[in-house]
Design a protein around this motif. Structure first.
Motif, PDB file in Angstrom:
ATOM      1  N   TYR A 276       0.820  -1.211   0.000  1.00  0.00           N
ATOM      2  CA  TYR A 276       0.000   0.000   0.000  1.00  0.00           C
ATOM      3  C   TYR A 276       0.855   1.262   0.000  1.00  0.00           C
ATOM      4  CZ  TYR A 276      -4.269  -2.698   0.591  1.00  0.00           C
ATOM      5  OH  TYR A 276      -5.321  -3.549   0.384  1.00  0.00           O
ATOM      6  N   VAL A 335     -10.728   2.910   4.428  1.00  0.00           N
ATOM      7  CA  VAL A 335      -9.718   2.068   3.793  1.00  0.00           C
ATOM      8  C   VAL A 335      -9.967   1.921   2.295  1.00  0.00           C
ATOM      9  CG1 VAL A 335     -10.829  -0.196   4.014  1.00  0.00           C
ATOM     10  CG2 VAL A 335      -8.346  -0.012   4.241  1.00  0.00           C
ATOM     11  N   CYS A 336     -11.190   2.224   1.866  1.00  0.00           N
ATOM     12  CA  CYS A 336     -11.529   2.139   0.438  1.00  0.00           C
ATOM     13  C   CYS A 336     -11.392   3.476  -0.276  1.00  0.00           C
ATOM     14  CB  CYS A 336     -12.951   1.608   0.273  1.00  0.00           C
ATOM     15  SG  CYS A 336     -13.160  -0.106   0.819  1.00  0.00           S
ATOM     16  N   PRO A 338      -8.812   5.769  -1.741  1.00  0.00           N
ATOM     17  CA  PRO A 338      -7.406   5.507  -2.111  1.00  0.00           C
ATOM     18  C   PRO A 338      -6.396   6.486  -1.517  1.00  0.00           C
ATOM     19  CG  PRO A 338      -8.666   6.374  -3.976  1.00  0.00           C
ATOM     20  CD  PRO A 338      -9.646   6.030  -2.916  1.00  0.00           C
ATOM     21  N   THR A 341      -6.007   5.087   2.184  1.00  0.00           N
ATOM     22  CA  THR A 341      -5.729   3.667   2.391  1.00  0.00           C
ATOM     23  C   THR A 341      -4.341   3.383   2.964  1.00  0.00           C
ATOM     24  OG1 THR A 341      -7.208   3.142   0.547  1.00  0.00           O
ATOM     25  CG2 THR A 341      -5.755   1.389   1.311  1.00  0.00           C
ATOM     26  N   VAL A 345      -4.466   1.275   6.709  1.00  0.00           N
ATOM     27  CA  VAL A 345      -4.082  -0.138   6.847  1.00  0.00           C
ATOM     28  C   VAL A 345      -3.132  -0.353   8.015  1.00  0.00           C
ATOM     29  CG1 VAL A 345      -4.432  -0.714   4.425  1.00  0.00           C
ATOM     30  CG2 VAL A 345      -2.215   0.162   5.161  1.00  0.00           C
ATOM     31  N   LYS A 355     -11.813  -7.167   1.847  1.00  0.00           N
ATOM     32  CA  LYS A 355     -11.613  -5.737   2.064  1.00  0.00           C
ATOM     33  C   LYS A 355     -10.316  -5.261   1.406  1.00  0.00           C
ATOM     34  CE  LYS A 355     -10.767  -4.301   6.250  1.00  0.00           C
ATOM     35  NZ  LYS A 355     -10.980  -3.954   7.678  1.00  0.00           N
ATOM     36  N   ASP A 356      -9.271  -6.071   1.523  1.00  0.00           N
ATOM     37  CA  ASP A 356      -7.993  -5.695   0.913  1.00  0.00           C
ATOM     38  C   ASP A 356      -8.058  -5.765  -0.609  1.00  0.00           C
ATOM     39  OD1 ASP A 356      -5.775  -5.228   3.024  1.00  0.00           O
ATOM     40  OD2 ASP A 356      -6.829  -6.960   3.786  1.00  0.00           O
ATOM     41  N   ALA A 359      -9.910  -2.597  -1.700  1.00  0.00           N
ATOM     42  CA  ALA A 359      -9.034  -1.426  -1.546  1.00  0.00           C
ATOM     43  C   ALA A 359      -7.953  -1.411  -2.622  1.00  0.00           C
ATOM     44  CB  ALA A 359      -8.405  -1.422  -0.158  1.00  0.00           C
TER      45      ALA A 359
END
Length: 393
Positions: A276, A335-336, A338, A341, A345, A355-356, A359
């Protein structure tokens, strides 16, 4: 593809040779060392308790609700000391001594506790450690006095520094590790972002981009440049992580038990963190590239960078909120987003596949959109500049 790597390699070597790269690496390395020492140092300096079994307790009873003098209490104490595990000495202080002064004496270790009699029905007790025997002593003493209206036991409001110590340790454990990881991301994003925007703006103003565009496609120039910056940033990030775990590994369990408990390597979490970070760097790098290409004068560049730096700061703020309130449902939404994020995380060690994946896909789509916007704006700026040149001729 060869031109892409040539551009990336050129920008990679350019950043490494810069003083800001060397200075930031050195400063953050020193900061890591300081932060790793601080948690255990704070606890040891502020919460040092003696091993003595004799405790000095001050009593503040300005209106003599319960205590007329300390001699009577201490004499009574000797009669019941066989029922106690420790020895206590009580001293009735003068009325002029404020609670702040008593608290200072307690924090400095001059006394082991103090009793503040608010009324006949309310007593506040502050101690270095949890001494439940004090309540027992007071109840027995009050019973022996036989108040005129009968035996009346007050309400005790008990607070000890050991309880505060546990709160402080809890805060340290909750924030230290995420703070370091967030520090890496925040510093790198802001530092490299400003450099990217400035470099793009200078190249545009100096017409270097005009020379590149005749030999290399614009997407290759933008992505090659960004990839070169990313390699340096990633190298620096991995260096910081390596230093973090290396220093922690060399620390003694005896002298640094808290930090040894906090800094624990988790392969899955670190892979997600690095992934990320890469995606976040590309997104913000594209935003800084866009600002650098849109703004005409470098003197105005700092104003244009404010919204992006503010956006990074918001991500940092939300991550702190999630650390403070880990059970909140807002983090599933943040978390969604960008732009947030990479920060969010870090506050969640749980690996939730769906979820990951969501994202990750949102960040990839955002990157594609930003690449398209950058290419479109860069071409328009080049065309606009070309029209102005023809008009001037």
């Amino acid at each position: 593809m060869n031109k892409f790597f040539i551009i990336a390699a050129y920008n990679f070597r350019d950043i490494i040779s810069r003083n800001f790269f060397k200075i930031s690496t050195l400063v953050i390395s020193l900061l890591i060392m300081v932060i790793l020492i601080l948690p255990d140092l704070i606890v040891k300096l502020n919460f040092v308790s003696g091993d003595s079994s004799e405790y000095l307790i001050y009593i503040s009873d300005g209106k003599n609700y319960i205590f007329d003098d300390d001699l009577e209490l201490n004499l009574y104490l000797r009669n019941i000391e066989d029922n106690l595990d420790n020895k206590y000495y009580f001293k009735l202080v003068e009325r002029e001594i404020t609670e702040d002064k008593l608290m200072d004496k307690l924090n400095n270790g001059d006394i082991d506790g103090y009793i503040n009699v608010i009324s006949k029905n309310t007593i506040n007790i502050f101690t270095r450690e949890n001494y439940p025997e004090i309540k027992f002593i007071l109840d027995r003493y009050i019973l022996s006095k036989k108040f005129e209206d009968g035996v009346s036991y007050p309400n005790y409001n008990f607070e000890s520094l050991s309880l505060s110590k546990n709160k402080v340790i809890g805060v340290i454990k909750n924030y230290t590790y995420p703070f370091l990881l967030l520090l890496f991301i925040y510093t790198i994003f802001v530092l490299y972002g400003q450099f990217i925007a400035m470099n793009v703006n200078i190249e545009k103003s100096s017409k270097i981009i005009d020379i590149f565009i005749t030999k290399v496609r614009l997407p290759v120039i933008i992505l090659g440049k960004l990839f070169g910056y990313l390699l340096v940033a990633l190298m620096q990030l991995l260096y910081f992580i390596g230093i973090l775990f290396l220093i922690t590994g060399l620390m003694s369990d005896k002298y640094f038990p808290i930090i040894k408990e906090i800094i624990v390597f988790d392969t899955v979490f670190m892979l997600k963190y690095v992934l990320y970070f890469i995606l976040g760097f590309i997104i913000y790098g594209l935003l800084f590239t866009l600002i650098g290409s849109v703004i005409d004068k470098i003197e105005e560049l700092s104003i244009g960078l404010i919204p992006i730096v503010f956006l990074i700061s918001i991500g940092y703020f939300f991550s702190m909120v999630n650390l403070q309130f880990p059970a909140n449902y807002l983090k599933n939404l943040l978390v969604c987003i960008p732009f947030f994020t990479p920060f969010i995380v870090i506050t969640d060690n749980n690996f939730v596949i769906y979820k990951d994946i969501v994202a990750f896909l949102i960040m990839m789509v955002t990157i594609v959109i930003l690449v398209y916007i950058n290419i479109k704006f860069s071409r328009q700026m080049i065309k606009f500049k070309g029209k102005n040149l023809r008009k001037n001729k």
